[in-house]
Design an enzyme around this catalytic site. Structure first.
Site, PDB file in Angstrom:
ATOM      1  N   ASP A 185     -22.306 -24.842 -28.835  1.00  0.00           N
ATOM      2  CA  ASP A 185     -23.750 -24.798 -28.597  1.00  0.00           C
ATOM      3  C   ASP A 185     -24.482 -25.465 -29.764  1.00  0.00           C
ATOM      4  OD1 ASP A 185     -23.835 -22.975 -30.670  1.00  0.00           O
ATOM      5  OD2 ASP A 185     -24.631 -21.322 -29.492  1.00  0.00           O
ATOM      6  N   THR A 217     -25.988 -24.422 -32.322  1.00  0.00           N
ATOM      7  CA  THR A 217     -25.896 -23.903 -33.681  1.00  0.00           C
ATOM      8  C   THR A 217     -24.771 -24.585 -34.454  1.00  0.00           C
ATOM      9  OG1 THR A 217     -24.386 -22.086 -33.123  1.00  0.00           O
ATOM     10  CG2 THR A 217     -26.763 -21.650 -32.944  1.00  0.00           C
ATOM     11  N   ARG A 218     -24.048 -25.478 -33.802  1.00  0.00           N
ATOM     12  CA  ARG A 218     -22.934 -26.184 -34.416  1.00  0.00           C
ATOM     13  C   ARG A 218     -23.196 -27.686 -34.371  1.00  0.00           C
ATOM     14  NH1 ARG A 218     -22.464 -21.363 -34.852  1.00  0.00           N
ATOM     15  NH2 ARG A 218     -20.569 -20.129 -34.579  1.00  0.00           N
ATOM     16  N   HIS A 250     -24.725 -16.197 -28.298  1.00  0.00           N
ATOM     17  CA  HIS A 250     -26.012 -16.794 -28.655  1.00  0.00           C
ATOM     18  C   HIS A 250     -26.861 -17.017 -27.410  1.00  0.00           C
ATOM     19  CE1 HIS A 250     -23.593 -18.751 -32.186  1.00  0.00           C
ATOM     20  NE2 HIS A 250     -23.708 -17.441 -32.304  1.00  0.00           N
ATOM     21  N   HIS A 284     -14.115 -21.058 -41.573  1.00  0.00           N
ATOM     22  CA  HIS A 284     -14.977 -20.039 -40.959  1.00  0.00           C
ATOM     23  C   HIS A 284     -14.853 -18.754 -41.757  1.00  0.00           C
ATOM     24  CE1 HIS A 284     -16.398 -17.025 -38.052  1.00  0.00           C
ATOM     25  NE2 HIS A 284     -17.053 -18.005 -37.470  1.00  0.00           N
ATOM     26  N   LYS A 331     -11.154 -20.960 -30.564  1.00  0.00           N
ATOM     27  CA  LYS A 331     -12.433 -20.256 -30.582  1.00  0.00           C
ATOM     28  C   LYS A 331     -13.385 -20.731 -29.495  1.00  0.00           C
ATOM     29  CE  LYS A 331     -14.472 -18.630 -34.321  1.00  0.00           C
ATOM     30  NZ  LYS A 331     -15.755 -19.161 -33.913  1.00  0.00           N
ATOM     31  N   GLN A 352     -27.178 -17.050 -38.984  1.00  0.00           N
ATOM     32  CA  GLN A 352     -26.237 -18.112 -39.327  1.00  0.00           C
ATOM     33  C   GLN A 352     -26.145 -18.305 -40.838  1.00  0.00           C
ATOM     34  OE1 GLN A 352     -24.181 -19.565 -37.305  1.00  0.00           O
ATOM     35  NE2 GLN A 352     -24.986 -18.654 -35.435  1.00  0.00           N
TER      36      GLN A 352
END
Length: 391
Positions: free
Chosen positions: A36, A38-39, A72, A138, A148, A260
């Protein structure tokens, strides 16, 4: 310098297993998982590379891009356009995974260390399942990417709550750069192995979020190779802890919210002295954020230690509590100050953090207070360059 060629080469010459083109057959349905927003995955390059390899074998109408949101929020149409490009959005169906919508999930049994597994129905029912992502250290799963994308990326909320429960995250091996023996990643791998991934595709990125290497093929061989390369690229040994560590969350899109930004704090916590100071600069234009229960849980106790005690006393966790636990652990070790353009000082204080209006002045004052032998370490990329202590 030529990312399209690097991606194509990886898809045609995998680390292990058949090339992508040999995985699909005419008439099959194909699901492609992507990160998504956020990456910083270069989806606008990776997804077209996948489509170029298989679009003359399977029909575009049989392809679905699944945004692996985890827990999310859904990405907006405008965000999807920016993430994938308008051509991809027009050519194939794009679906946001919703971990909280039980009607979109299917039961897959119990796997790993007794994890109840619910996964996205469209993913499970696709004839061919392809993960795409990027690999970086991570803070409790060891490395990102690879399995993941399946769980927690496409898992139901109940599954993610167990994967990220207090016992697993509290394990010393649930940390940066550790996969095997890490109780979180062990279960993530077990779920992907039991439910099946037909092809996996990951990249490594530099500080400008440009592709520096690509890996593809059988999920676990591909991911092991990518993780080994990522450790060389993005982790650095440090011999002694520091009095002060200045960190970030690597800028947009990673620093969209405080949730985050805990990753940048966690990177700093690896090398800060007990009782030292962490200063984190993160924009947080999305606030805490307000969706989910992170803010509610984070502000529910009088201190970080009280939060940890509360989490430990619960037989069942609640959404976002794993991030609260990590933040509370960091704050129990060191003072944490945050410089943010969007979170007010009172918001930060409610989260047991201290506001830092002027980072330079905060660091100067802390160095003066700590004495002539005090040392400061700066992590400009925050969670994208992880220090670790060595003897």
């Amino acid at each position: 310098a030529a990312p399209a060629a690097v991606l194509r080469q990886a898809l045609r010459n995998p680390i292990a297993g058949p090339a992508l083109r040999d995985v699909v057959r005419p008439g099959q349905s194909v699901a492609i998982a992507v990160c998504d927003n956020t990456r910083p995955q270069p989806r606008q390059l990776m997804v077209p590379a996948v489509l170029d390899e298989i679009s003359d074998v399977v029909r575009l109408e049989d392809l679905t891009v699944l945004v692996a949101t985890g827990t999310h929020r859904a990405n907006t149409p405008a965000e999807l356009q920016a993430m994938l490009g308008p051509d991809v959005c027009r050519a194939v169906r794009v679906v946001n995974h919703d971990a909280r919508d039980d009607s979109t999930l299917v039961w897959c049994g119990r796997h790993g260390n007794d994890v109840p597994v619910w996964l996205n129905r469209e993913w499970v029912e696709a004839d061919v399942r392809i993960t795409t992502g990027f690999v970086e250290p991570h803070f409790f799963a060891g490395f990102s990417g690879g399995p993941k994308l399946v769980a927690p990326g496409l898992a139901g909320l109940a599954t993610t709550l167990v994967l990220h429960d207090a016992r697993r995250i509290g394990d010393p091996k649930a940390t940066w750069g550790v996969i095997h023996g890490n109780p979180v990643h062990d279960d993530v791998r077990a779920i992907a192995a039991a439910t099946g991934v037909d092809f996996a595709f990951d990249v490594l990125l530099n500080r400008e979020q440009q592709i520096v290497a690509a890996f593809a093929g059988e999920l676990f061989a591909m991911h092991d190779a990518a993780c080994a390369a990522a450790k060389e690229l993005a982790m650095a040994p440090v011999t002694d802890p520091y009095d002060i560590v200045v960190t970030t969350n690597a800028g947009y899109p990673l620093d969209q919210n405080l949730y985050q930004a805990v990753k940048g704090m966690s990177a700093a916590a690896e090398i800060v002295k007990p009782g030292g100071l962490i200063v984190c600069a993160a924009e947080c234009r999305d606030g805490f954020p307000d969706h989910g229960s992170y803010r509610e849980v984070l502000t529910s106790a009088a201190s970080p230690q009280a939060l940890l005690d509360d989490i430990a006393s619960r037989s069942e966790t609640v959404p976002d509590q794993w991030q609260v636990q990590i933040q509370a652990r960091i704050q129990s070790k060191a003072r944490v100050m945050v410089h943010s353009s969007y979170l007010a000082p009172d918001d930060l204080r409610a989260a047991h953090l201290e506001p830092a209006d002027d980072v330079e002045q905060v660091v100067a004052d802390a160095l003066a207070a700590a004495g002539d032998t005090a040392r400061v370490c700066v992590l400009p990329e925050g969670p994208q360059t992880i220090p670790y202590l060595v003897e």
